[in-house]
Design a protein around this motif. Sequence first.
Motif, mmCIF file in Angstrom:
data_model
loop_
_atom_site.group_PDB
_atom_site.id
_atom_site.type_symbol
_atom_site.label_atom_id
_atom_site.label_comp_id
_atom_site.label_asym_id
_atom_site.label_seq_id
_atom_site.Cartn_x
_atom_site.Cartn_y
_atom_site.Cartn_z
ATOM 1 N N UNK A 1 0.423 -7.815 -4.632
ATOM 2 C CA UNK A 1 0.121 -7.812 -3.201
ATOM 3 C C UNK A 1 -0.287 -6.425 -2.717
ATOM 4 N N UNK A 2 0.273 -5.374 -3.308
ATOM 5 C CA UNK A 2 -0.156 -4.022 -2.940
ATOM 6 C C UNK A 2 -1.605 -3.792 -3.369
ATOM 7 N N UNK A 3 -1.933 -4.192 -4.598
ATOM 8 C CA UNK A 3 -3.302 -4.036 -5.092
ATOM 9 C C UNK A 3 -4.283 -4.768 -4.206
ATOM 10 N N UNK A 4 -3.965 -6.002 -3.908
ATOM 11 C CA UNK A 4 -4.852 -6.821 -3.081
ATOM 12 C C UNK A 4 -4.974 -6.256 -1.664
ATOM 13 N N UNK A 5 -3.860 -5.798 -1.072
ATOM 14 C CA UNK A 5 -3.894 -5.282 0.291
ATOM 15 C C UNK A 5 -4.718 -4.000 0.389
ATOM 16 N N UNK A 6 -4.519 -3.072 -0.547
ATOM 17 C CA UNK A 6 -5.265 -1.813 -0.512
ATOM 18 C C UNK A 6 -6.748 -2.049 -0.751
ATOM 19 N N UNK A 7 -7.084 -2.954 -1.661
ATOM 20 C CA UNK A 7 -8.483 -3.259 -1.920
ATOM 21 C C UNK A 7 -9.124 -3.935 -0.712
ATOM 22 N N UNK B 1 -5.347 -7.040 8.380
ATOM 23 C CA UNK B 1 -6.476 -7.120 9.307
ATOM 24 C C UNK B 1 -6.190 -6.362 10.603
ATOM 25 N N UNK B 2 -4.940 -6.430 11.056
ATOM 26 C CA UNK B 2 -4.589 -5.696 12.268
ATOM 27 C C UNK B 2 -4.702 -4.197 12.076
ATOM 28 N N UNK B 3 -4.222 -3.698 10.940
ATOM 29 C CA UNK B 3 -4.330 -2.266 10.669
ATOM 30 C C UNK B 3 -5.793 -1.860 10.550
ATOM 31 N N UNK B 4 -6.585 -2.680 9.851
ATOM 32 C CA UNK B 4 -8.003 -2.362 9.672
ATOM 33 C C UNK B 4 -8.716 -2.267 11.015
ATOM 34 N N UNK B 5 -8.445 -3.204 11.913
ATOM 35 C CA UNK B 5 -9.073 -3.178 13.238
ATOM 36 C C UNK B 5 -8.670 -1.936 14.010
ATOM 37 N N UNK B 6 -7.392 -1.607 13.989
ATOM 38 C CA UNK B 6 -6.931 -0.434 14.717
ATOM 39 C C UNK B 6 -7.494 0.841 14.110
ATOM 40 N N UNK B 7 -7.537 0.890 12.779
ATOM 41 C CA UNK B 7 -8.002 2.101 12.110
ATOM 42 C C UNK B 7 -9.464 2.399 12.422
ATOM 43 N N UNK B 8 -10.324 1.375 12.416
ATOM 44 C CA UNK B 8 -11.750 1.618 12.649
ATOM 45 C C UNK B 8 -12.050 1.861 14.114
ATOM 46 N N UNK B 9 -11.118 1.512 15.010
ATOM 47 C CA UNK B 9 -11.363 1.689 16.440
ATOM 48 C C UNK B 9 -10.692 2.922 17.022
ATOM 49 N N UNK B 10 -10.027 3.698 16.172
ATOM 50 C CA UNK B 10 -9.447 4.947 16.665
ATOM 51 C C UNK B 10 -10.561 5.900 17.103
ATOM 52 N N UNK B 11 -10.316 6.717 18.124
ATOM 53 C CA UNK B 11 -11.379 7.582 18.655
ATOM 54 C C UNK B 11 -11.598 8.854 17.847
ATOM 55 N N UNK B 12 -11.485 8.772 16.538
ATOM 56 C CA UNK B 12 -11.754 9.921 15.671
ATOM 57 C C UNK B 12 -12.027 9.401 14.277
ATOM 58 N N UNK B 13 -12.699 10.214 13.471
ATOM 59 C CA UNK B 13 -13.102 9.798 12.133
ATOM 60 C C UNK B 13 -12.465 10.627 11.026
ATOM 61 N N UNK B 14 -12.263 11.882 11.263
ATOM 62 C CA UNK B 14 -11.786 12.781 10.212
ATOM 63 C C UNK B 14 -10.494 13.447 10.648
ATOM 64 N N UNK C 1 -1.838 15.412 8.139
ATOM 65 C CA UNK C 1 -1.529 14.070 8.639
ATOM 66 C C UNK C 1 -2.777 13.193 8.654
ATOM 67 N N UNK C 2 -2.620 11.966 8.198
ATOM 68 C CA UNK C 2 -3.701 10.979 8.234
ATOM 69 C C UNK C 2 -3.118 9.650 8.678
ATOM 70 N N UNK C 3 -3.683 9.068 9.712
ATOM 71 C CA UNK C 3 -3.174 7.786 10.190
ATOM 72 C C UNK C 3 -3.258 6.721 9.094
ATOM 73 N N UNK D 1 3.912 0.921 5.903
ATOM 74 C CA UNK D 1 4.155 -0.374 6.514
ATOM 75 C C UNK D 1 4.056 -1.517 5.521
ATOM 76 N N UNK D 2 3.129 -1.401 4.576
ATOM 77 C CA UNK D 2 2.968 -2.436 3.559
ATOM 78 C C UNK D 2 4.205 -2.528 2.686
ATOM 79 N N UNK D 3 4.745 -1.388 2.256
ATOM 80 C CA UNK D 3 5.964 -1.403 1.445
ATOM 81 C C UNK D 3 7.124 -2.027 2.212
ATOM 82 N N UNK D 4 7.231 -1.710 3.496
ATOM 83 C CA UNK D 4 8.299 -2.278 4.318
ATOM 84 C C UNK D 4 8.187 -3.795 4.380
#
Length: 243
Positions: A94-100, A158-171, A207-209, A216-219
């Motif tokens: 599940x970790x492999x699949x989630x990260x991919x 999917x929730x993390x992916x949506x939040x991550x791509x919509x954060x107001x910064x890239x780097x 620090x990297x979001x 969170x995935x491990x939890x």
Amino acid sequence: MNATPNPPKKRKTGAPRPSPTLSRAAIVAASIAVADTRGLTGLSMRKVGEELGVEAMSLYNHVTHKEDLLDGMIDVIFAEIDLPSPSDNWQAAMRTRALSTLEALERHPWAAPLMESRATPGAATLTHHNTVLGILRTNGFSVRLAAHAFSALDSYIYGFALQNVNLPFDALSDIQQATEMIVNRMPADTYPHLAELASTVVMQPGYSYRDEFAWGLDLLIEALEHTRRATDDPTPEPPAAAP
């Protein structure tokens, strides 16, 4: 005496043949390229035709409508996700699949809202879901608990992916600058806990979001394992045959 010129050849009538340079796979790949650059709002048959150097109408020889095109695009995204072996330990699988999955959604930021929205999923999509469920089932999850686990994991990914791509910064530099700007406009005595988080965590070097994803995935996986061990299979046994 002048020779009689050959009469012009008559053109054959009938439905136009699909261009030999086009295929469904090529159209889907071009559509993904357009969506990666312009987002879903910029995706149109005309833009895909421009990407391929053909008229938009010629695309309909290979895809029936835009929903059919989206089905194909999402199936390609599922095909990009690494699927572990059904014999693997379920936590590692599940970790492999989630990260991919997260990496695929980072490459295609438009895809996350559509991943579970297709009414006519393709072969890669069905194979993906069947494999994930199979791994859970062969590792002691009941049918009901496998459904719960699948839903919880996908909601998190999917929730993390949506939040991550919509954060107001890239780097990294962007997140620190954005946080500093917000902190400067946020009185610390009014919002002490936000100010503490910003100064203690977010604005610290390195620090990297995105690193929050693995924590969170491990939890979540640990909680699912605890539930798996504590829960009996709630699937009822089939009724015994009459004597």
